[in-house]
Scaffold this motif. Structure first.
Motif, PDB file in Angstrom:
ATOM      1  N   ASN B 354       0.822  -1.170   0.133  1.00 15.60           N
ATOM      2  CA  ASN B 354      -0.011   0.097  -0.120  1.00 15.60           C
ATOM      3  C   ASN B 354       0.781   1.298   0.005  1.00 15.60           C
ATOM      4  OD1 ASN B 354      -2.333  -1.713   0.301  1.00 15.60           O
ATOM      5  ND2 ASN B 354      -1.866  -1.874   2.605  1.00 15.60           N
ATOM      6  N   CYS B 355       1.997   1.482  -0.770  1.00 18.75           N
ATOM      7  CA  CYS B 355       2.901   2.368  -0.778  1.00 18.75           C
ATOM      8  C   CYS B 355       2.423   3.785  -1.569  1.00 18.75           C
ATOM      9  CB  CYS B 355       4.193   2.042  -1.165  1.00 18.75           C
ATOM     10  SG  CYS B 355       4.595   1.599  -2.698  1.00 18.75           S
ATOM     11  N   ASP B 356       2.840   5.029  -1.142  1.00 20.73           N
ATOM     12  CA  ASP B 356       2.252   5.826  -2.152  1.00 20.73           C
ATOM     13  C   ASP B 356       2.607   5.948  -3.456  1.00 20.73           C
ATOM     14  OD1 ASP B 356       1.303   7.367   0.152  1.00 20.73           O
ATOM     15  OD2 ASP B 356       2.877   8.905   0.206  1.00 20.73           O
ATOM     16  N   GLU B 357       3.769   5.303  -3.692  1.00 24.67           N
ATOM     17  CA  GLU B 357       4.580   5.167  -4.987  1.00 24.67           C
ATOM     18  C   GLU B 357       3.481   4.532  -5.899  1.00 24.67           C
ATOM     19  OE1 GLU B 357       8.431   3.367  -5.158  1.00 24.67           O
ATOM     20  OE2 GLU B 357       8.286   3.367  -7.241  1.00 24.67           O
ATOM     21  N   ASP B 358       2.902   3.361  -5.441  1.00 26.22           N
ATOM     22  CA  ASP B 358       2.056   2.472  -6.322  1.00 26.22           C
ATOM     23  C   ASP B 358       0.767   3.608  -6.286  1.00 26.22           C
ATOM     24  OD1 ASP B 358       3.745   0.609  -6.630  1.00 26.22           O
ATOM     25  OD2 ASP B 358       3.017  -0.543  -5.089  1.00 26.22           O
ATOM     26  N   TYR B 359       0.216   4.118  -5.293  1.00 26.39           N
ATOM     27  CA  TYR B 359      -1.171   4.700  -5.315  1.00 26.39           C
ATOM     28  C   TYR B 359      -0.802   5.921  -6.262  1.00 26.39           C
ATOM     29  CZ  TYR B 359      -3.223   2.113  -1.641  1.00 26.39           C
ATOM     30  OH  TYR B 359      -3.841   1.081  -1.034  1.00 26.39           O
ATOM     31  N   SER B 360       0.368   6.626  -6.452  1.00 21.74           N
ATOM     32  CA  SER B 360       0.554   7.477  -7.420  1.00 21.74           C
ATOM     33  C   SER B 360       1.052   7.076  -8.655  1.00 21.74           C
ATOM     34  CB  SER B 360       1.822   8.449  -7.130  1.00 21.74           C
ATOM     35  OG  SER B 360       1.771   8.928  -5.587  1.00 21.74           O
ATOM     36  N   GLY B 361       0.847   5.862  -8.990  1.00 24.45           N
ATOM     37  CA  GLY B 361       1.406   5.120 -10.274  1.00 24.45           C
ATOM     38  C   GLY B 361       0.266   4.715 -11.155  1.00 24.45           C
ATOM     39  N   PHE B 362      -1.060   5.052 -10.870  1.00 21.19           N
ATOM     40  CA  PHE B 362      -2.145   4.392 -11.689  1.00 21.19           C
ATOM     41  C   PHE B 362      -3.294   5.767 -11.887  1.00 21.19           C
ATOM     42  CE2 PHE B 362      -5.440   2.631  -9.022  1.00 21.19           C
ATOM     43  CZ  PHE B 362      -4.672   2.250  -8.025  1.00 21.19           C
ATOM     44  N   TYR B 363      -3.999   5.343 -12.986  1.00 17.36           N
ATOM     45  CA  TYR B 363      -4.807   6.609 -13.398  1.00 17.36           C
ATOM     46  C   TYR B 363      -6.433   5.957 -13.592  1.00 17.36           C
ATOM     47  CZ  TYR B 363      -0.614   9.127 -13.715  1.00 17.36           C
ATOM     48  OH  TYR B 363       0.494   9.611 -13.553  1.00 17.36           O
ATOM     49  N   HIS B 364      -7.326   6.957 -13.504  1.00 17.70           N
ATOM     50  CA  HIS B 364      -8.556   6.628 -13.964  1.00 17.70           C
ATOM     51  C   HIS B 364      -9.018   7.496 -14.839  1.00 17.70           C
ATOM     52  CE1 HIS B 364      -9.161   4.428  -9.978  1.00 17.70           C
ATOM     53  NE2 HIS B 364      -8.716   5.520  -9.393  1.00 17.70           N
ATOM     54  N   ASN B 365      -9.729   6.897 -15.891  1.00 16.12           N
ATOM     55  CA  ASN B 365     -10.473   7.568 -16.786  1.00 16.12           C
ATOM     56  C   ASN B 365     -11.875   7.902 -16.508  1.00 16.12           C
ATOM     57  OD1 ASN B 365      -8.287   7.947 -18.773  1.00 16.12           O
ATOM     58  ND2 ASN B 365      -8.532   5.673 -19.276  1.00 16.12           N
ATOM     59  N   THR B 366     -12.203   8.936 -15.792  1.00 12.41           N
ATOM     60  CA  THR B 366     -13.559   9.342 -15.536  1.00 12.41           C
ATOM     61  C   THR B 366     -14.220  10.398 -16.565  1.00 12.41           C
ATOM     62  OG1 THR B 366     -13.377  11.546 -14.263  1.00 12.41           O
ATOM     63  CG2 THR B 366     -12.324   9.568 -13.454  1.00 12.41           C
ATOM     64  N   PRO B 367     -15.305  10.529 -16.343  1.00 21.45           N
ATOM     65  CA  PRO B 367     -16.059  11.581 -17.349  1.00 21.45           C
ATOM     66  C   PRO B 367     -15.618  13.029 -17.063  1.00 21.45           C
ATOM     67  CG  PRO B 367     -17.640  10.115 -16.163  1.00 21.45           C
ATOM     68  CD  PRO B 367     -16.495   9.858 -15.417  1.00 21.45           C
ATOM     69  N   GLN B 368     -14.886  13.193 -15.778  1.00 21.51           N
ATOM     70  CA  GLN B 368     -14.349  14.473 -15.560  1.00 21.51           C
ATOM     71  C   GLN B 368     -12.960  14.503 -15.829  1.00 21.51           C
ATOM     72  OE1 GLN B 368     -15.745  15.578 -11.478  1.00 21.51           O
ATOM     73  NE2 GLN B 368     -16.684  13.595 -11.541  1.00 21.51           N
ATOM     74  N   GLY B 369     -12.323  13.490 -16.561  1.00 21.11           N
ATOM     75  CA  GLY B 369     -11.052  13.728 -16.890  1.00 21.11           C
ATOM     76  C   GLY B 369     -10.289  12.414 -16.384  1.00 21.11           C
ATOM     77  N   ARG B 370      -9.039  12.392 -16.852  1.00 21.29           N
ATOM     78  CA  ARG B 370      -7.938  11.457 -16.613  1.00 21.29           C
ATOM     79  C   ARG B 370      -7.578  11.974 -15.175  1.00 21.29           C
ATOM     80  NH1 ARG B 370      -4.357   7.126 -18.158  1.00 21.29           N
ATOM     81  NH2 ARG B 370      -2.320   7.537 -17.590  1.00 21.29           N
ATOM     82  N   TYR B 371      -7.766  11.065 -14.164  1.00 21.92           N
ATOM     83  CA  TYR B 371      -6.970  11.369 -12.825  1.00 21.92           C
ATOM     84  C   TYR B 371      -6.136  10.404 -12.171  1.00 21.92           C
ATOM     85  CZ  TYR B 371     -10.235  15.359 -11.984  1.00 21.92           C
ATOM     86  OH  TYR B 371     -10.991  16.472 -11.843  1.00 21.92           O
ATOM     87  N   CYS B 372      -5.134  10.910 -11.666  1.00 24.55           N
ATOM     88  CA  CYS B 372      -4.090   9.979 -10.934  1.00 24.55           C
ATOM     89  C   CYS B 372      -4.843   9.405  -9.637  1.00 24.55           C
ATOM     90  CB  CYS B 372      -3.009  10.608 -10.332  1.00 24.55           C
ATOM     91  SG  CYS B 372      -1.629   9.688  -9.483  1.00 24.55           S
ATOM     92  N   HIS B 373      -4.727   8.052  -9.515  1.00 28.24           N
ATOM     93  CA  HIS B 373      -5.523   7.377  -8.433  1.00 28.24           C
ATOM     94  C   HIS B 373      -5.072   8.130  -6.819  1.00 28.24           C
ATOM     95  CE1 HIS B 373      -7.409   4.578  -5.785  1.00 28.24           C
ATOM     96  NE2 HIS B 373      -6.002   4.559  -5.005  1.00 28.24           N
ATOM     97  N   LYS B 374      -4.111   8.618  -6.732  1.00 27.36           N
ATOM     98  CA  LYS B 374      -3.763   9.176  -5.712  1.00 27.36           C
ATOM     99  C   LYS B 374      -5.015  10.401  -5.156  1.00 27.36           C
ATOM    100  CE  LYS B 374       0.126  10.700  -2.748  1.00 27.36           C
ATOM    101  NZ  LYS B 374       1.454  11.212  -2.651  1.00 27.36           N
ATOM    102  N   ASP B 375      -5.194  11.043  -6.247  1.00 24.11           N
ATOM    103  CA  ASP B 375      -6.263  12.192  -6.170  1.00 24.11           C
ATOM    104  C   ASP B 375      -7.430  11.818  -6.099  1.00 24.11           C
ATOM    105  OD1 ASP B 375      -3.813  13.843  -6.230  1.00 24.11           O
ATOM    106  OD2 ASP B 375      -4.241  13.967  -8.531  1.00 24.11           O
ATOM    107  N   LEU B 376      -7.893  10.624  -6.289  1.00 23.04           N
ATOM    108  CA  LEU B 376      -9.392  10.127  -5.914  1.00 23.04           C
ATOM    109  C   LEU B 376      -9.203   8.860  -5.118  1.00 23.04           C
ATOM    110  CD1 LEU B 376     -10.788  10.433  -9.690  1.00 23.04           C
ATOM    111  CD2 LEU B 376     -10.612  12.033  -7.854  1.00 23.04           C
ATOM    112  N   HIS B 377      -8.106   8.525  -4.549  1.00 26.20           N
ATOM    113  CA  HIS B 377      -7.946   7.369  -3.699  1.00 26.20           C
ATOM    114  C   HIS B 377      -9.408   6.925  -2.994  1.00 26.20           C
ATOM    115  CE1 HIS B 377      -6.305   4.247  -1.170  1.00 26.20           C
ATOM    116  NE2 HIS B 377      -6.729   4.793  -0.245  1.00 26.20           N
TER     117      HIS B 377
END
Lengths: 663, 663
Positions: B354-377
């Motif tokens: 559950n490290c920060d590096e991993d949570y910062s390393g993937f992305y979501h494609n949302t209707p509101q745009g592409r977001y880094c996971h960390k920002d929507l965790h």
């Protein structure tokens, strides 16, 4: 009446000082099974209570869990921690038809299944087939404990100044840091008697060295501090750094004073200094050699020490590093790392600390033969601290030194106190400290205390206030915190006068606390007693596990929950409540029974039993400045017999040390 | 009155269902600093209390610690755990001059320094500069909470059978294991409504598959169970196993339904199945796709699910494995491993979960745009469970399913319940469960419960008895334990009839518990209330943190300490004590004030408020067999308004669901 039952050919742990002949019949009360290790089973009724086990988690009555006697360096002391830093295998078992004590003198791992697997059975088991078991019959818990304590010898007595408030941190980095701590207290008139030096005072963590860049001439600095009535108390760790030119290392190797591996070479383990050797404290020559090293520091004016890392703690052994290297080599050439391989590596690195493999991998040369460490594990910290005590006594036989240890075993209580190891800034650890005190006292450990405010994690103002409100009653009163945590010296928080008032109360109580300590030590009594022992016929008292009797006159009931208005207190007899508010005392007579007592976090309430009185002096900034002659008696009684001496020499038995005070 | 304050351009979390216009002035009460992230500071007086923060450690009044809103998979829930599985950023702040609510709608990490750093300040801070803040004014905690609950939408309502006693373990390995569990209960007439299937029911931990070797035809087995009035409740994990030929994996890749790394490739992380991809639940197409997969299991007769590992938990990512391989290669050729190198390796392996590096390393494609996971965790578990709920509703719109999740965020309360994650067999976790209930209710989570008996560590008979004595009052009543721990089904312990009597009492209370649950859900009220909210003028009630009001009639005060004779209970008004002993009830009128109440571990005591009455039915072996028509009223009052419905359809608002019962 104490009886000894011998299984196999036990290693003489020297826990006992009494010579007790071996019985030839079976251990009474228990059903003994010797088929696979040793297994002692006792049937329990639901009203039976089991007290003791010294340093252990959970309640005063130990029913309902599995405890292990195995000195363990595990800072996460939760309800389900099976073993702590000390191994104290003595219990008092109160059954319907009898009460008796039992001591399993087992230097290796021993398990106590106290109504855990079966709700009606106590099962004590050990792989070790060579142990002594002692059964003590008597008519009360107190009588049994006194008999046991007489058999294990008189408890350690510290100097009077060791009853002052003391401040520690891992680590005050240099002289100026220590000066700031002292000034922080003195500026606010918060009493203080000592500052501890954690591992960073040493030169590269080498025992009996001083980092002169940070601490200059330690003798000079110790004198500077003593002028302010402050003692410096340095730490000594078990592991001796492997470093060419370091005399302790070189002498140890030359004389064969270190524990050895299976091939007879000094065993290598990593702790704070990096790779170290462990002095073989079970070899009397090595013990004496190491003990005399303390003189290096006492010659600089040091009068107290704390022995640490002496379970011994092992981060990893050279063997682990070599095996890790093999693993690494094995996987380096693969095209990619599989999950299983990643997990194997992760598992290997994660399981090295204090591992069985390492404890099985080194040996002691004792007068009783060569023994694998694992078989004598519980004796290591005990004999390190015995080493220090014997070394100090060899240097200055008539002077008391402050000495306490992290790891311990019964027997060590004759040489030093203990602190209860690396706790946390948890509210539950206030209650844990209260609950562990009677068990420690039963096993001879009188000079005891927990890291006030908590070692690990972040302390808050209210937590420290509440914890100090218990800490003012414990012989060792030390505020200590780990590296990287929030500063928790009293003056770091808002409204520091609240802390001053609480610590002032401690100093006012020192004549009483010292007197009760000395009586307990000299008579083989407990200083902290469960209500169950004093009021065995009172079912509510028997089940009260968050209050204690202190000495013969006082009951304490500290608040141990956050944001509390106060707490419930059960009075098993009429008592006088003493309330400290803003430095002033007020008194209220309260009736036997249940009470809710409001206790704001900057006030302290304790209780004096009916017809009893205790002495109070005025507070001062240090024990040195305390006027212990001018005493006032408080409580509903009219007299108190005070024990008082010079606080530093060892003339304990002088009848002039006792003085009857009257109102 | 609820007001919205917008900072930056917030991601719409859909926590709110109400449309609230943005204010143009500053957030009231707080001092706002936008210079470095966002920082809201509120001055506190010592009597001010802060309630809420949903799933979090410590007391009902949150004063005195630092909490973090960040869904965290950390099974060691101690006093100093800053974040748990859910992120629930709503508080009610009671000050001398006002009471108000505040909701920080922040999908990423947010800190609540509640009089921790400064004893007179609440400091809320976040790096995220794009959030909505809502301030709710009102005249009482209840009014504020009702307004907030209306704005976030109605809470999830489970089927009636989900109020039965349920049994779980990681894992019942096969059909016969489950059959034994059911027989274990039925043979002793211990009521039971469901058995949970933990991860091992799946084929290699693949979502929506069944290990047919162990479980045969699941539809057949579900029917066999249902004939005994037992539901099977399988787990669904967030990660989808990477395996060629596995349809969920292949469809997800083909349609771009998985979270992606910075290069747009599906992100790989290891969890139970080995390497997996995470469905992108913030992509509505992916959410619908995954949600409809639950039909695979509902078609087999499954009526309930628990969603797990959806923080999401990450053991390690492919990235970590690759980096570990690089490290290993780097050190393999050295002649020997230095200590520093050993520590670097150890440190690397130990810090991957559950490290920060991993949570910062993937992305979501949302209707509101592409977001880094960390920002929507904090929205991940929420939207996984929304996916399930929407999928189930698409399949059977009129039927209620049991659904609860581990990770959560406000908004998810509309779709499911939660369990409070991986707790331990600790006495302190009984009290922790009690204390977390009001905060969860405030945030809309009504269908809640902890793993009774504790998930990790070893449960004892007395611990389970005492925990069940709280558990009989929580909507979700599940006994659950981890792999490798002691068996803790009731029938595994001595005198199992003691367990039966306690669980029978639950079943007798189900009409009441269900009725109060439904009223709380339909009216936006709390089911579990702190005494502080009901008796705000009563200082003792305000500080009572180990008792709760349940619905409008009952007060609970369970025992949460081992070897206790009973406990202290504060009655803020006259009440009737109801005592269950060996299956029989007795009643005692008690006066307002402090009481010590003896409660043996096989008895239950709870309290009915003055002038109130509650309905009781007879017990039965399952909710299906419960005769909910034949009700008796107990308590000093004469009437009770019962909510009752068919327990499975969604016709909640039918006025016929309410029935006045009179004595």
């Amino acid at each position: 009446m104490i009886k000894k039952y011998v299984f196999g050919t036990p290693f003489d742990t020297e826990a006992m000082v009494a010579q007790i002949p071996a019985e030839s019949d079976a251990v009474p009360y228990f059903c003994t099974d010797t088929s696979d290790g040793l297994r002692f089973t006792l049937e329990l009724e639901s009203s039976d209570a089991i007290y003791g086990l010294g340093e252990s988690v959970r309640g005063i009555n130990k029913r309902g869990y599995l405890y292990k006697g195995f000195c363990s360096d595990d800072p996460n002391q939760t309800e389900t921690t099976n073993s702590l830093y000390g191994a104290h295998n003595f219990m008092v078992i109160e059954q319907k038809e009898r009460i008796f004590g039992v001591f399993f003198d087992c230097p290796s791992l021993i398990s106590f299944d106290v109504a855990f697997t079966y709700f009606d059975k106590l099962i004590v088991s050990t792989e070790n087939k060579n142990i002594n078991v002692y059964i003590i019959d008597g008519s009360s818990a107190y009588e049994i404990i006194r008999e046991f304590r007489n058999a294990i010898g008189m408890s350690y007595i510290p100097p009077m100044w060791a009853f002052g408030y003391t401040q520690s941190r891992w680590s005050y980095a240099d002289r100026d840091s220590v000066r700031r701590v002292v000034k922080g207290h003195r500026d606010l008139n918060i009493p203080l008697d000592a500052v501890y030096l954690d591992i960073d005072y040493m030169e590269r963590f080498k025992d009996f060295t001083v980092d002169s860049k940070a601490f200059g001439d330690l003798e000079e600095f110790a004198n500077e501090m003593k002028e302010q009535n402050i003692r410096l108390v340095p730490i000594i760790d078990a592991g001796v750094k492997i470093e060419d030119g370091y005399d302790v290392y070189e002498e140890g190797v030359e004389n064969g004073y270190f524990c050895t591996d299976k091939d007879g070479k000094p065993f290598e383990a990593c702790v704070w200094p990096g790779m170290t050797h462990f002095p073989d404290f079970l070899n009397p020559d090595a013990r004496l050699w190491f003990g005399k090293k303390y003189k290096i520091l006492t010659d600089m004016g040091i009068e107290g020490f704390w022995n640490d890392m002496n379970e011994p703690a092992i981060f990893y052994s050279q063997n682990s590093v070599d095996n890790a290297h093999k693993l690494v080599k094995k996987y380096a050439d693969k095209e990619e790392l599989t999950l299983k391989e990643f997990e194997e590596l992760k598992g290997y690195f994660g399981s090295r600390q204090n591992c069985d493999e390492d404890y099985s991998g080194f040996y002691h040369n004792t007068p009783q033969g060569r023994y694998c460490h694992k078989d004598l594990h519980n004796l290591y910290g005990y004999n390190m601290t015995r080493s220090a005590a014997e070394g100090l006594a060899a240097t200055e036989p008539h002077k008391r030194f402050l000495l306490f240890s992290r790891a311990s075993y019964i027997g060590m209580h004759r040489y030093s106190g203990i602190w209860t190891g690396d706790n946390h800034s948890w509210w539950s650890h206030i209650l844990a400290e209260l609950r562990v005190l009677p068990g420690l006292n039963m096993c001879g450990f009188l000079y005891v205390g927990a890291d006030l405010g908590g070692f690990g994690c972040e302390c808050t103002r209210d937590l420290l206030l509440r914890w100090l409100s218990l800490g003012i009653f414990t012989p060792l009163m030390r505020n200590h915190a780990a590296c990287g945590t929030r500063n928790q010296e009293c003056y770091q928080f808002e409204n520091p006068q609240d802390f001053k008032h609480i610590i002032d109360l401690r100093y006012r109580l020192i004549p009483y606390i010292y007197s009760e300590y000395m009586k307990a030590a000299l008579n083989g009594d407990m200083m902290f007693k469960p209500l169950a022992f004093e009021y065995p016929e009172d079912e509510t008292a028997r089940h009260t596990e968050d209050q204690l009797l202190l000495g013969n006159e006082v009951m304490i009931a500290p608040v141990y929950t956050q944001n509390a208005l106060g707490r419930y207190v059960y009075l098993p007899e009429d008592m006088t409540a003493v309330r400290m508010k803003e430095g002033n005392l007020s008194f209220e007579d309260m009736k036997k029974g249940h009470h809710f007592v409001e206790i704001p976090e900057n006030e302290v309430v304790f209780f004096i039993r009916a017809g009893k009185a205790i002495p109070l002096c005025k507070s001062a900034e240090s024990t040195t400045e305390l006027n212990k002659e001018s005493l006032e008696l408080i409580g509903s009684g009219n007299e108190y017999t005070l024990y008082a001496d010079d606080g530093i020499s060892k003339d304990y038995t002088n009848p002039e040390n006792y003085r009857k005070l009257t109102k």
